[in-house]
Write a protein that holds these residues in place. Structure first.
Motif, PDB file in Angstrom:
ATOM      1  N   GLU A   1      -5.328  20.453  25.162  1.00  0.00           N
ATOM      2  CA  GLU A   1      -6.494  21.339  25.103  1.00  0.00           C
ATOM      3  C   GLU A   1      -7.319  21.134  23.829  1.00  0.00           C
ATOM      4  OE1 GLU A   1      -4.765  24.957  27.909  1.00  0.00           O
ATOM      5  OE2 GLU A   1      -4.772  25.206  25.715  1.00  0.00           O
ATOM      6  N   LYS A   2      -6.650  20.841  22.721  1.00  0.00           N
ATOM      7  CA  LYS A   2      -7.367  20.619  21.464  1.00  0.00           C
ATOM      8  C   LYS A   2      -7.923  19.198  21.352  1.00  0.00           C
ATOM      9  CE  LYS A   2      -6.644  24.715  19.768  1.00  0.00           C
ATOM     10  NZ  LYS A   2      -7.770  25.667  19.576  1.00  0.00           N
ATOM     11  N   LYS A   3      -7.333  18.266  22.146  1.00  0.00           N
ATOM     12  CA  LYS A   3      -7.760  16.858  22.155  1.00  0.00           C
ATOM     13  C   LYS A   3      -7.652  16.218  20.776  1.00  0.00           C
ATOM     14  CE  LYS A   3     -10.974  17.324  26.052  1.00  0.00           C
ATOM     15  NZ  LYS A   3     -10.705  18.731  26.354  1.00  0.00           N
ATOM     16  N   ASN A   4      -6.706  16.740  19.984  1.00  0.00           N
ATOM     17  CA  ASN A   4      -6.596  16.256  18.612  1.00  0.00           C
ATOM     18  C   ASN A   4      -5.248  16.716  18.051  1.00  0.00           C
ATOM     19  OD1 ASN A   4      -6.958  16.819  15.536  1.00  0.00           O
ATOM     20  ND2 ASN A   4      -8.581  15.350  16.048  1.00  0.00           N
ATOM     21  N   PHE A   5      -4.481  15.787  17.451  1.00  0.00           N
ATOM     22  CA  PHE A   5      -3.167  16.137  16.927  1.00  0.00           C
ATOM     23  C   PHE A   5      -3.266  17.080  15.732  1.00  0.00           C
ATOM     24  CE2 PHE A   5      -1.918  12.640  19.563  1.00  0.00           C
ATOM     25  CZ  PHE A   5      -0.590  12.878  19.883  1.00  0.00           C
ATOM     26  N   SER A   6      -4.243  16.863  14.876  1.00  0.00           N
ATOM     27  CA  SER A   6      -4.379  17.704  13.678  1.00  0.00           C
ATOM     28  C   SER A   6      -4.718  19.141  14.048  1.00  0.00           C
ATOM     29  CB  SER A   6      -5.458  17.135  12.751  1.00  0.00           C
ATOM     30  OG  SER A   6      -5.087  15.861  12.275  1.00  0.00           O
ATOM     31  N   ARG A   7      -5.668  19.305  14.959  1.00  0.00           N
ATOM     32  CA  ARG A   7      -6.055  20.662  15.372  1.00  0.00           C
ATOM     33  C   ARG A   7      -4.912  21.350  16.110  1.00  0.00           C
ATOM     34  NH1 ARG A   7     -11.239  18.215  16.297  1.00  0.00           N
ATOM     35  NH2 ARG A   7     -10.792  17.923  18.514  1.00  0.00           N
TER      36      ARG A   7
ATOM     37  N   THR B   1       6.924   8.329  31.152  1.00  0.00           N
ATOM     38  CA  THR B   1       5.652   7.605  31.121  1.00  0.00           C
ATOM     39  C   THR B   1       4.748   8.212  30.066  1.00  0.00           C
ATOM     40  OG1 THR B   1       3.787   6.797  32.460  1.00  0.00           O
ATOM     41  CG2 THR B   1       4.509   9.069  32.852  1.00  0.00           C
ATOM     42  N   ARG B   2       3.728   7.457  29.663  1.00  0.00           N
ATOM     43  CA  ARG B   2       2.750   7.989  28.722  1.00  0.00           C
ATOM     44  C   ARG B   2       1.868   9.013  29.426  1.00  0.00           C
ATOM     45  NH1 ARG B   2       1.984   5.226  23.917  1.00  0.00           N
ATOM     46  NH2 ARG B   2      -0.183   5.926  23.756  1.00  0.00           N
ATOM     47  N   LEU B   3       1.531  10.056  28.717  1.00  0.00           N
ATOM     48  CA  LEU B   3       0.706  11.134  29.274  1.00  0.00           C
ATOM     49  C   LEU B   3      -0.631  11.255  28.581  1.00  0.00           C
ATOM     50  CD1 LEU B   3       3.534  13.839  29.456  1.00  0.00           C
ATOM     51  CD2 LEU B   3       2.768  12.312  31.287  1.00  0.00           C
ATOM     52  N   LEU B   4      -0.741  10.711  27.380  1.00  0.00           N
ATOM     53  CA  LEU B   4      -1.951  10.834  26.576  1.00  0.00           C
ATOM     54  C   LEU B   4      -2.456   9.462  26.160  1.00  0.00           C
ATOM     55  CD1 LEU B   4      -0.737  13.714  24.225  1.00  0.00           C
ATOM     56  CD2 LEU B   4      -2.450  13.949  26.034  1.00  0.00           C
ATOM     57  N   GLU B   5      -3.768   9.283  26.263  1.00  0.00           N
ATOM     58  CA  GLU B   5      -4.413   8.088  25.735  1.00  0.00           C
ATOM     59  C   GLU B   5      -4.890   8.397  24.325  1.00  0.00           C
ATOM     60  OE1 GLU B   5      -4.314   5.301  27.291  1.00  0.00           O
ATOM     61  OE2 GLU B   5      -3.443   6.155  29.119  1.00  0.00           O
TER      62      GLU B   5
ATOM     63  N   LYS C   1     -10.597   7.945  17.767  1.00  0.00           N
ATOM     64  CA  LYS C   1     -11.665   8.919  17.990  1.00  0.00           C
ATOM     65  C   LYS C   1     -11.238  10.088  18.868  1.00  0.00           C
ATOM     66  CE  LYS C   1     -15.431   5.585  17.444  1.00  0.00           C
ATOM     67  NZ  LYS C   1     -16.635   4.970  18.071  1.00  0.00           N
ATOM     68  N   TYR C   2     -10.247   9.880  19.737  1.00  0.00           N
ATOM     69  CA  TYR C   2      -9.924  10.948  20.676  1.00  0.00           C
ATOM     70  C   TYR C   2      -8.475  10.867  21.140  1.00  0.00           C
ATOM     71  CZ  TYR C   2     -10.466   7.348  24.278  1.00  0.00           C
ATOM     72  OH  TYR C   2     -10.329   6.220  25.033  1.00  0.00           O
ATOM     73  N   VAL C   3      -8.019  11.972  21.718  1.00  0.00           N
ATOM     74  CA  VAL C   3      -6.761  12.037  22.465  1.00  0.00           C
ATOM     75  C   VAL C   3      -7.097  12.687  23.799  1.00  0.00           C
ATOM     76  CG1 VAL C   3      -4.449  13.030  22.588  1.00  0.00           C
ATOM     77  CG2 VAL C   3      -5.365  12.296  20.380  1.00  0.00           C
ATOM     78  N   ARG C   4      -6.778  12.038  24.886  1.00  0.00           N
ATOM     79  CA  ARG C   4      -7.101  12.634  26.186  1.00  0.00           C
ATOM     80  C   ARG C   4      -6.023  12.320  27.210  1.00  0.00           C
ATOM     81  NH1 ARG C   4     -12.340   8.829  27.621  1.00  0.00           N
ATOM     82  NH2 ARG C   4     -11.211   6.916  28.163  1.00  0.00           N
ATOM     83  N   LEU C   5      -5.986  13.131  28.253  1.00  0.00           N
ATOM     84  CA  LEU C   5      -4.999  12.987  29.313  1.00  0.00           C
ATOM     85  C   LEU C   5      -5.304  11.772  30.180  1.00  0.00           C
ATOM     86  CD1 LEU C   5      -4.864  16.715  30.473  1.00  0.00           C
ATOM     87  CD2 LEU C   5      -3.057  15.519  29.233  1.00  0.00           C
TER      88      LEU C   5
END
Length: 301
Positions: free
Chosen positions: A13-19, A44-48, A52-56
């Motif tokens: 939901e935050k699309k960011n590890f730091s947040r 399996t991997r769930l996040l790309e 610049k980004y982290v997304r499902l």
């Protein structure tokens, strides 16, 4: 509750590890480790991930959808157990369609909190189908909607009646006309709600009842802009009497009297689980025994 699920949902939901780490009061390396372990367990991997980004990814979207439902079920279970020894208190997530949510629900919640100040309600407003979907996936404790939707697993209880009328600006040609005929309604623009809303469903039922094919439809996403469009003379609309009380008193809107109207529809309570927290139980009681609804529909308002 599995902490890995909560961490995964927060990162998604935050699309960011730091947040996400800030939200969870964790360090970023800890969040990263939770995600790696969770993906290993899933297989399996769930996040790309990029700079610049982290997304499902596709698998992540499937896991996220079910994770939200699992977390909702866990939270509800925890509240039910707490209620065995405590009075009505804690969070209560309420969903409502626009007419009920904007014009009736605020006063009902205010009355509820006078008696139960330890209940903490949150409100989501959407059209009927959206609210039903959120209840079905355990993201809302209860929904109040009008109209119909497709979900045989939801518990639906009709509890109040709503009356809908055709309204126009006082300066509109139909407001000045004596003896409005059905054919007159075809020649003017109708201001209508979007597909999926209970008000749109009611409007289409009226069109079908009178065999109406309006010359032009203008779509709006909620009731308030529809009222403003009608006041501005852009067209006419079918609206709940609950939604136009102030405008009728102020003379900003007129009801167009037509044989066969007002149109009647039901407000319904929608729930998913057979178990209820005490907070939900007292809220449902306040809906079923609400004198404001009874008084209005007895014609005393």
């Amino acid at each position: 509750m599995d902490q890995h699920l909560q961490v995964f949902v927060t990162v998604a939901e935050k699309k960011n590890f730091s947040r996400a780490a800030e939200e969870l009061h964790m360090t970023q390396p800890s969040v990263s480790q939770y995600i790696r372990t969770f993906e290993e367990n899933i297989g399996t991997r769930l996040l790309e991930r990029t700079n610049k980004y982290v997304r499902l990814n596709k698998a992540g979207e499937i896991v996220y959808h079910h994770a939200k439902e699992i977390l909702g079920l866990y939270t509800n279970m925890q509240h039910l157990v707490d209620d065995l020894v405590n009075k009505a208190k804690g969070p209560l997530s309420i969903g409502a369609s626009y007419t009920f949510g904007e014009y009736l629900l605020p006063r009902i919640i205010a009355n509820l909190l006078e008696t139960y100040p330890d209940i903490h309600p949150t409100v989501t407003i959407g059209n009927t189908s959206e609210i039903a979907d959120l209840v079905a996936t355990h993201q809302l404790d209860v929904g109040i909607v009008e109209g119909h939707f497709k979900d045989q697993q939801l518990r639906v209880e009709e509890f109040a009646e709503d009356y809908m009328v055709v309204v126009a600006s006082p300066n509109h040609i139909l407001a000045k006309k004596r003896g409005v005929e059905i054919l007159d309604l075809e020649k003017v623009t109708w201001i209508v709600r979007e597909k999926g809303s209970g008000t749109r469903e009611a409007t289409e039922k009226v069109f079908h009842r009178f065999k109406l094919s309006p010359a032009k439809l203008m779509n709006y996403g909620s009731t308030q802009p529809i009222k403003e469009a009608v006041e501005a003379g852009l067209g006419i609309s079918l609206l709940s009497r609950w939604a136009i009380q102030k405008e009728l008193r102020n003379g900003d809107l007129n009801i167009i009297n037509i044989k066969g109207l007002p149109f009647s529809r039901k407000f319904s309570i929608v729930t998913k689980s057979p178990f209820q927290t005490k907070a939900l139980e007292v809220f449902l009681g306040s809906l079923r025994n609400n004198k404001m609804l009874t008084t209005f529909h007895n014609g005393k308002r």
